[in-house]
Enzyme design. Structure first.
Site, PDB file in Angstrom:
ATOM      1  N   ARG A 131       0.718  -1.321  -0.135  1.00 42.96           N
ATOM      2  CA  ARG A 131      -0.127  -0.155   0.109  1.00 42.96           C
ATOM      3  C   ARG A 131       0.812   1.337  -0.043  1.00 42.96           C
ATOM      4  NH1 ARG A 131      -2.398  -4.261   1.926  1.00 42.96           N
ATOM      5  NH2 ARG A 131      -0.454  -4.406   2.945  1.00 42.96           N
ATOM      6  N   THR A 132       1.738   1.435   0.893  1.00 44.37           N
ATOM      7  CA  THR A 132       2.531   2.658   1.116  1.00 44.37           C
ATOM      8  C   THR A 132       3.350   3.071  -0.251  1.00 44.37           C
ATOM      9  OG1 THR A 132       2.930   2.042   3.316  1.00 44.37           O
ATOM     10  CG2 THR A 132       4.383   3.922   2.580  1.00 44.37           C
ATOM     11  N   LYS A 139      25.990  -3.950  -3.094  1.00 40.80           N
ATOM     12  CA  LYS A 139      27.497  -3.875  -3.102  1.00 40.80           C
ATOM     13  C   LYS A 139      28.144  -3.329  -1.875  1.00 40.80           C
ATOM     14  CE  LYS A 139      26.769  -3.368  -8.099  1.00 40.80           C
ATOM     15  NZ  LYS A 139      26.854  -2.429  -9.114  1.00 40.80           N
ATOM     16  N   ARG A 168      11.639   3.362   2.723  1.00 40.02           N
ATOM     17  CA  ARG A 168      11.270   2.508   3.957  1.00 40.02           C
ATOM     18  C   ARG A 168      12.408   1.561   4.273  1.00 40.02           C
ATOM     19  NH1 ARG A 168       5.941  -1.166   4.118  1.00 40.02           N
ATOM     20  NH2 ARG A 168       5.066   0.932   4.965  1.00 40.02           N
ATOM     21  N   HIS A 212       6.104   5.727  11.118  1.00 41.72           N
ATOM     22  CA  HIS A 212       5.439   5.531   9.792  1.00 41.72           C
ATOM     23  C   HIS A 212       4.622   6.760   9.813  1.00 41.72           C
ATOM     24  CE1 HIS A 212       3.960   4.251   6.299  1.00 41.72           C
ATOM     25  NE2 HIS A 212       3.747   2.811   6.488  1.00 41.72           N
TER      26      HIS A 212
HETATM   27  C1  NCD Z   1       2.117  -1.272   7.972  1.00 41.44           C
HETATM   28  C2  NCD Z   1       3.782  -0.916   8.216  1.00 41.44           C
HETATM   29  O1  NCD Z   1       4.593  -1.205   7.011  1.00 41.44           O
HETATM   30  O2  NCD Z   1       4.257  -0.757   8.978  1.00 41.44           O
HETATM   31  N1  NCD Z   1       1.749  -1.238   6.709  1.00 41.44           N
HETATM   32  C3  NCD Z   1       1.473  -0.079   5.946  1.00 41.44           C
HETATM   33  O3  NCD Z   1       2.310   0.449   5.706  1.00 41.44           O
HETATM   34  N2  NCD Z   1       0.113  -0.037   5.667  1.00 41.44           N
HETATM   35  C4  NCD Z   1       1.810  -2.238   8.862  1.00 41.44           C
HETATM   36  C5  NCD Z   1       2.107  -3.742   8.875  1.00 41.44           C
HETATM   37  O4  NCD Z   1       3.250  -4.167   8.249  1.00 41.44           O
HETATM   38  O5  NCD Z   1       1.788  -4.468   9.698  1.00 41.44           O
END
Ligand code: NCD
Length: 396
Positions: free
Chosen positions: A118-119, A148, A169, A206
């Site tokens: 999703r993100t 590397k 991320r 997040h």
């Molecule tokens: C979450 C995350 O990656 O922290 N998911 C997200 O970004 N929608 C929650 C999770 O992974 O449980």
């Protein structure tokens, strides 16, 4: 049984279990790469360094933590996302096409060292609707020069030369701060300064998810303004120790004045980190309830934010399995909740929500995903405030 926790009171049992702290630089090492602590030393980043607070000025700043935001900053994003949602749902859609050329020829890069559905895709969709070109790196661990031995800091600088915004991320706490610190002294050839948006750093934060979670609560509850959040009883359920979404959401709600009551529902070993609970005693107005018993608090809840057990954060998988089937939201549980109750979840889910609940109109978790596009559009609008101020004003 649950314990009502007075503000300023420390919960002794929890202090003992919380390790590591979700705001400390990670010392975990991956083969062939530096830990975040070592990366920080390498680039001279002080341990608790943070990019500047936003305070209405989003342009040229990295966004790595909800702690950078004021209540007004939250309100600005929610209002802008609401305007964007209304526009996308109305005949004014043509206006969105006119905007496209305003961001030409800028691009946004996604740099994911950890899986995402999703993100990443909602950031990419948001950027594309706004006319930004998207450079997508869904697998930095295997497909970039990270494999590397290139550091997170060097990767960020390289991507910053190519795109003014990087959505990153990473599985370790502190990775977003490292990227933000590495980028802070750069100016690109077009005069813009590259910045990073934290799309999740290990068990840390997040923040864009928190923006969309707050927006979802406000939309689902049809609140007129953020002050109305104070009337709500909001529960968070599951792995509150390792779940970065609940860390960011808790701090965000607190910054906005807090709900009437926070209910942190988890096995004791997976409780909300003590520093976050302690921070709730400063500024916010909420009562805090810490409990393992969902049934007892369920009838009081207006919103339940469910999270999965974060199995990838456990060293001991047997320990993880012990928690996996402790909570399960079923139609029977829904029957015992308020009529105007909502279930949220950042997703992915494992066993914690029965699919039979999906058809209940109070299940908001799939709508929550769609809201992510509007909210991330709003965030990108704000972050391109400079040097494109007209772009942001268009929505006012
Ligand atoms: C979450 C995350 O990656 O922290 N998911 C997200 O970004 N929608 C929650 C999770 O992974 O449980």
């Amino acid at each position: 049984m649950f314990a009502s926790v007075e503000r300023f009171e420390i919960i002794p049992d929890i202090t003992r279990i919380i390790e590591p702290n979700s705001s400390e630089l990670s010392t975990n090492k991956r083969e062939g790469s530096l830990s975040m602590k070592e990366e920080a030393e390498r680039i001279g980043m002080p341990e608790h360094w943070r990019p500047p607070k936003i305070e209405g000025e989003w342009g040229n700043k990295s966004f790595i933590s909800v702690e950078q935001l004021t209540a007004n900053d939250f309100a600005e994003i929610v209002n802008m996302a609401t305007r964007i949602r209304d526009t996308r749902m109305s005949k004014e859609q043509r206006a969105l096409f006119e905007l496209k050329s305003w961001l030409f020829p800028l691009s946004m890069q996604t740099a994911f060292y950890e899986p995402s559905t999703r993100t990443r895709t909602s950031f990419e969709a948001a950027a594309q609707i706004l006319g930004l070109d998207v450079v997508s790196n869904p697998d930095m661990i295997r497909m970039s020069s990270f494999s590397k031995g290139e550091t997170v800091a060097d990767n960020a600088i390289v991507m910053g030369e190519i795109s003014p915004v990087i959505v990153q991320r990473h599985p370790e706490v502190g990775a977003a701060a490292i990227a933000a610190f590495a980028l802070q002294s750069m100016t690109r050839c077009d005069g813009t300064k590259p910045r990073v948006i934290n799309a999740g750093d290990g068990i840390g934060e997040h923040p864009s998810q928190a923006l969309l979670d707050i927006t979802t609560i406000i939309w689902e509850k049809r609140l007129k303004n953020a002050n109305d959040l104070h009337r709500l009883h909001i529960g968070m359920l599951g792995d509150l120790k390792h779940g970065r979404t609940v860390h960011s959401l808790t701090k965000s709600l607190n910054c906005m004045g807090g709900p009437a009551v926070f209910y942190f529902i988890s096995p004791e070993q997976l409780s909300m980190p003590q520093p976050i609970i302690e921070s709730l005693t400063r500024g916010g107005q909420s009562e805090v309830v810490v409990t393992g018993d969902l049934a007892e608090v369920l009838p009081s809840l207006d919103v339940l934010y469910v999270t999965r057990i974060q199995n990838e954060r456990f060293k001991d998988l047997d320990e993880c399995r012990r928690y996996e089937n402790l909570y399960r939201i079923t139609p029977e549980i829904m029957e015992r909740s308020k009529e105007r109750f909502n279930i949220n979840h950042p997703l992915p889910r494992r066993g914690e929500i029965d699919p039979r609940v999906d058809s209940d109109p109070r299940a908001a978790y799939f709508r929550q995903v769609g809201n992510g596009v509007d909210v991330r559009m709003a965030l990108l609008c704000c972050m391109f405030d400079r040097p494109y101020p007209n772009f942001r004003n268009w929505y006012k």
